[in-house]
Design a protein around this motif. Structure first.
Motif, PDB file in Angstrom:
ATOM      1  N   PRO A  98     -10.398   6.408   3.902  1.00 31.55           N
ATOM      2  CA  PRO A  98      -9.796   7.656   4.375  1.00 31.55           C
ATOM      3  C   PRO A  98      -8.332   7.500   4.824  1.00 31.55           C
ATOM      4  O   PRO A  98      -7.690   8.476   5.181  1.00 31.55           O
ATOM      5  CB  PRO A  98     -10.670   8.030   5.577  1.00 31.55           C
ATOM      6  N   VAL A  99      -7.822   6.281   4.778  1.00 29.35           N
ATOM      7  CA  VAL A  99      -6.459   6.018   5.253  1.00 29.35           C
ATOM      8  C   VAL A  99      -5.498   6.032   4.071  1.00 29.35           C
ATOM      9  O   VAL A  99      -5.746   5.405   3.042  1.00 29.35           O
ATOM     10  CB  VAL A  99      -6.381   4.651   5.977  1.00 29.35           C
ATOM     11  N   ARG A 100      -4.396   6.756   4.241  1.00 35.80           N
ATOM     12  CA  ARG A 100      -3.332   6.753   3.232  1.00 35.80           C
ATOM     13  C   ARG A 100      -2.056   6.293   3.914  1.00 35.80           C
ATOM     14  O   ARG A 100      -1.641   6.856   4.922  1.00 35.80           O
ATOM     15  CB  ARG A 100      -3.130   8.134   2.634  1.00 35.80           C
ATOM     16  N   VAL A 101      -1.438   5.278   3.361  1.00 28.34           N
ATOM     17  CA  VAL A 101      -0.209   4.732   3.917  1.00 28.34           C
ATOM     18  C   VAL A 101       0.963   5.283   3.113  1.00 28.34           C
ATOM     19  O   VAL A 101       0.960   5.210   1.890  1.00 28.34           O
ATOM     20  CB  VAL A 101      -0.210   3.178   3.863  1.00 28.34           C
ATOM     21  N   GLU A 102       1.948   5.849   3.822  1.00 27.06           N
ATOM     22  CA  GLU A 102       3.131   6.388   3.164  1.00 27.06           C
ATOM     23  C   GLU A 102       4.367   5.812   3.818  1.00 27.06           C
ATOM     24  O   GLU A 102       4.339   5.433   4.983  1.00 27.06           O
ATOM     25  CB  GLU A 102       3.164   7.915   3.289  1.00 27.06           C
TER      26      GLU A 102
ATOM     27  N   LEU B  98       0.831  -1.205   0.000  1.00 33.03           N
ATOM     28  CA  LEU B  98       0.000   0.000   0.000  1.00 33.03           C
ATOM     29  C   LEU B  98       0.867   1.258   0.000  1.00 33.03           C
ATOM     30  O   LEU B  98       0.599   2.214  -0.728  1.00 33.03           O
ATOM     31  CB  LEU B  98      -0.939   0.010   1.208  1.00 33.03           C
TER      32      LEU B  98
ATOM     33  N   GLY C  90       1.420   3.779  -3.106  1.00 36.41           N
ATOM     34  CA  GLY C  90       0.634   4.958  -2.752  1.00 36.41           C
ATOM     35  C   GLY C  90      -0.862   4.749  -2.855  1.00 36.41           C
ATOM     36  O   GLY C  90      -1.587   5.657  -3.242  1.00 36.41           O
ATOM     37  N   LEU C  91      -1.327   3.578  -2.514  1.00 40.17           N
ATOM     38  CA  LEU C  91      -2.750   3.281  -2.618  1.00 40.17           C
ATOM     39  C   LEU C  91      -3.487   3.779  -1.382  1.00 40.17           C
ATOM     40  O   LEU C  91      -2.964   3.752  -0.270  1.00 40.17           O
ATOM     41  CB  LEU C  91      -2.957   1.776  -2.779  1.00 40.17           C
ATOM     42  N   ASP C  92      -4.708   4.236  -1.595  1.00 34.91           N
ATOM     43  CA  ASP C  92      -5.548   4.675  -0.484  1.00 34.91           C
ATOM     44  C   ASP C  92      -6.512   3.565  -0.105  1.00 34.91           C
ATOM     45  O   ASP C  92      -7.010   2.833  -0.953  1.00 34.91           O
ATOM     46  CB  ASP C  92      -6.368   5.910  -0.882  1.00 34.91           C
ATOM     47  N   VAL C  93      -6.780   3.463   1.195  1.00 33.53           N
ATOM     48  CA  VAL C  93      -7.772   2.522   1.704  1.00 33.53           C
ATOM     49  C   VAL C  93      -8.812   3.367   2.422  1.00 33.53           C
ATOM     50  O   VAL C  93      -8.691   3.639   3.612  1.00 33.53           O
ATOM     51  CB  VAL C  93      -7.141   1.494   2.659  1.00 33.53           C
TER      52      VAL C  93
END
Length: 165
Positions: A39-43, A30, A34-37
């Motif tokens: 409202p969550v963004r994993v960086e 993720l 740079g995929l979004d889940v």
């Protein structure tokens, strides 16, 4: 002698380690893409910028996953056979080795990249930071090698005791 409570605990821990491997890889993918889940963004945060930083993160994660796979193998060996059997000690030593290698890459990445930048720029000054946490992690990983050696010694003592009886 097989201890059923330890075998049951080892099976449960092995399952937890396998689930953790899956979650770590999923979160990594993720972050990597740079995929979004929802409202969550994993960086991810790289110590070194650019493709070199991504490669170091990739290498560290790959080594860490291999270490966790060796840990799962060790827990499976504990569940299936003698606590101090050759499979257990070999898998534990493998776990210690791969974990140490992953931590070494992680700790060395910052200083090595700082030196490389300075050299490629034709010289000058560079700042390198070492954290006590990094040294403690390396010391902990090295301690696991000692523990693996102690397991081998316990196996030898157990074999001697079985011969006496």
């Amino acid at each position: 002698m097989q201890n059923f409570a330890i075998a049951r605990s080892a099976r449960r821990l092995r399952l937890a380690v396998l689930v953790a491997i899956g979650l770590i890889v999923a979160v990594y993918l993720l972050a990597r893409f740079g995929l979004d889940v929802g409202p969550v963004r994993v960086e991810s945060r790289e110590v070194v910028d650019g493709w070199v930083g991504r490669a170091l993160v990739d290498a560290t994660l790959a080594l860490f996953v291999v270490a966790l796979i060796r840990l799962a193998q060790m827990l499976g060996a504990v569940a299936d056979g003698p606590l101090f059997g050759p499979r257990v000690t070999k898998a534990f030593r493998g776990f210690a080795f791969w974990l140490f290698l992953a931590m070494l890459v992680e700790v060395a990445a910052g200083p090595v990249s700082a030196i490389a930048k300075t050299v490629s720029a034709g010289g000058g000054r560079t700042a390198m930071a070492f954290e006590l946490r990094d040294l403690l992690v390396l010391a902990g990983a090295l301690f696991l090698f000692l523990l693996a050696r102690m397991l081998e010694q316990a196996r030898a003592i157990e074999a001697e005791l079985e011969e006496i009886v």
